[in-house]
Scaffold this motif. Structure first.
Motif, PDB file in Angstrom:
ATOM      1  N   TYR A 148      43.848  32.386  34.740  1.00  0.00           N
ATOM      2  CA  TYR A 148      44.905  32.964  33.910  1.00  0.00           C
ATOM      3  C   TYR A 148      46.143  32.069  33.967  1.00  0.00           C
ATOM      4  O   TYR A 148      46.596  31.677  35.046  1.00  0.00           O
ATOM      5  N   ASP A 149      46.706  31.751  32.821  1.00  0.00           N
ATOM      6  CA  ASP A 149      47.895  30.918  32.719  1.00  0.00           C
ATOM      7  C   ASP A 149      49.102  31.811  32.440  1.00  0.00           C
ATOM      8  O   ASP A 149      49.280  32.279  31.310  1.00  0.00           O
ATOM      9  N   LYS A 198      51.356  31.697  29.245  1.00  0.00           N
ATOM     10  CA  LYS A 198      50.854  32.094  27.928  1.00  0.00           C
ATOM     11  C   LYS A 198      51.033  33.587  27.648  1.00  0.00           C
ATOM     12  O   LYS A 198      50.601  34.091  26.609  1.00  0.00           O
ATOM     13  N   SER A 230      42.401  34.788  29.595  1.00  0.00           N
ATOM     14  CA  SER A 230      41.599  33.561  29.653  1.00  0.00           C
ATOM     15  C   SER A 230      40.177  33.882  29.197  1.00  0.00           C
ATOM     16  O   SER A 230      39.527  34.781  29.728  1.00  0.00           O
ATOM     17  N   VAL A 240      32.569  26.313  32.736  1.00  0.00           N
ATOM     18  CA  VAL A 240      34.034  26.321  32.731  1.00  0.00           C
ATOM     19  C   VAL A 240      34.504  24.984  32.185  1.00  0.00           C
ATOM     20  O   VAL A 240      34.053  23.926  32.630  1.00  0.00           O
ATOM     21  N   TYR A 281      47.264  37.794  25.529  1.00  0.00           N
ATOM     22  CA  TYR A 281      46.619  36.601  26.075  1.00  0.00           C
ATOM     23  C   TYR A 281      45.766  36.968  27.279  1.00  0.00           C
ATOM     24  O   TYR A 281      46.202  37.677  28.195  1.00  0.00           O
ATOM     25  N   ARG A 316      31.747  25.444  25.934  1.00  0.00           N
ATOM     26  CA  ARG A 316      31.711  25.658  27.381  1.00  0.00           C
ATOM     27  C   ARG A 316      30.318  25.470  27.981  1.00  0.00           C
ATOM     28  O   ARG A 316      30.187  25.246  29.190  1.00  0.00           O
ATOM     29  N   GLU A 368      37.712  29.235  29.737  1.00  0.00           N
ATOM     30  CA  GLU A 368      38.963  29.132  30.487  1.00  0.00           C
ATOM     31  C   GLU A 368      38.855  30.091  31.670  1.00  0.00           C
ATOM     32  O   GLU A 368      38.788  31.295  31.489  1.00  0.00           O
TER      33      GLU A 368
END
Length: 390
Positions: free
Chosen positions: A180-181, A184, A173, A389, A171, A304, A177
């Protein structure tokens, strides 16, 4: 992970041929350093011609424009693809970029058609004068091998000059996106396993150099570290989005990682025109040009670039271009061209006229852009940092 990806298992192509071995091709243009240096110096002495640059640690001397081909087989017929390819190479471009997933948007019914159109054009070309770059999606060893065999078969060539990992297995981003999540995070194919599979293909003469795409600083450093520790091939390039509308992710720290005195990774910037946004064609979304554009032809595609902030920023950059007697295309491509960390801009076109405009923008726009132009660009950037974004 399964030995055959979902993508590969649904393709209409026959099984891979038996593995073949070969030596690296000899090309006086690519491999003779004295000759290449002389050619490059002559070209650079002429401001009206494309420049050629060494790609990272490789021996590839590549034109500052690489032809993107992802519309071939979807928006372009085979005849149109051949016309675009011929115009590009007749005007100094010596590299093309494709992928096993092309054309886009990705569809099972059309997958691989881009390579087939390139293949039929390559038949009449001197292969050792053309740098062919492609990309692999699934990166476990079995899928890397299968992908390359199928790409070689479709392209009808013995070797790939630059094989890139299309996007990270883990994963990250991507595509609008920004942050960073951590939730995930997932297990992924080890970097060493990927490099060992790529080493095997290099040893067989099927791949000359390797690179990454849509990658982060962490990923680049892990690949470089693994290559040093394990004695495996080093990546020479990174293909990431970069334009007036997408700057921060590269400029914040990838620029340091890729610096020639650090990891020496060449940047191949895709979408230097922001998916077509920086042509100005989408400022009036109701115009016929906008309606025919790919951002509207394919619902959800490059979403986007459709946000209001992108449009507002584009209008501001268009104002800067007009103020200095430039078109928006000249401003956008001149900006990407002149960045000190830039190696290549990947430019695609759906017509010869469009490609001619883009090449002319590279060649006729003052090099480098004057300080007053750059100052106005930075003023807009301070207000609209990466507007694409979601």
């Amino acid at each position: 992970m399964a030995s055959s990806s979902l993508l590969h298992s649904t393709l209409p192509f026959p099984s891979s041929p038996n593995a073949r071995t070969r030596t690296k091709p000899y090309s006086p243009f690519l491999n003779n350093k004295k000759t290449t240096t002389a050619i490059v110096n002559v070209i650079r002495a002429d401001k009206g011609a494309l420049q050629y640059r060494k790609l990272g640690d490789s021996d590839l001397n590549i034109s500052e424009i690489t032809l993107g081909t992802m519309t071939f087989g979807q928006q372009n017929t085979e005849k149109e693809a051949h016309e675009i390819l011929s115009y590009a190479f007749d005007n100094g471009i010596n590299a093309l970029d494709t992928a096993e997933a092309y054309p886009v948007p990705m569809r099972k019914e059309t997958q691989g058609r881009t390579d087939l159109y390139i293949s039929s054009w390559l038949k009449s070309q001197p292969r050792d004068k053309i740098i062919v770059a492609t990309k692999v999606l699934r990166v476990d060893a079995a899928n890397i091998r299968e992908s390359v065999e199928k790409s070689l078969k479709r392209l009808n060539t013995d070797y790939i000059d630059l094989l890139q990992i299309h996007w990270p297995d883990r994963y990250v981003s991507l595509f609008g996106e920004f942050l960073y999540d951590p939730s995930k995070w997932r297990e992924s194919v080890p970097f060493v396993e990927q490099l060992r599979a790529l080493q095997e293909l290099i040893d067989q003469g099927k791949v000359r150099y390797i690179g990454v795409s849509n990658e982060t600083s962490y990923g680049v450093m892990e690949f470089v570290h693994a290559s040093k520790v394990e004695g495996l091939p080093k990546i020479v390039s990174i293909q990431n989005s970069y334009s007036l509308l997408v700057r921060c992710k590269f400029e914040i720290d990838l620029v340091e990682v890729c610096h020639p005195n650090n990891c020496n990774i060449g940047l191949l910037a895709y979408s230097p025109l922001g998916g077509g946004s920086l042509t100005g064609n989408y400022i009036d979304i109701e115009s016929e040009t906008a309606k025919r554009g790919r951002l509207n032809l394919f619902p959800g595609y490059m979403e986007r670039y459709k946000g209001s902030a992108t449009k507002e920023a584009t209008i501001k950059y268009n104002d800067v271009a007009k103020k200095h007697g430039l078109t928006l295309v000249q401003l956008a491509l001149g900006f990407a061209r002149d960045r000190p960390f830039m190696t290549i801009s990947i430019i695609g076109a759906t017509s010869v006229d469009q490609l001619k405009e883009d090449i002319d923008a590279f060649l006729t726009t003052e090099r480098p852009l004057p300080p007053e132009v750059m100052a106005d660009i930075e003023n807009v950037f301070r207000r609209y940092k990466d507007p694409a974004v979601l």
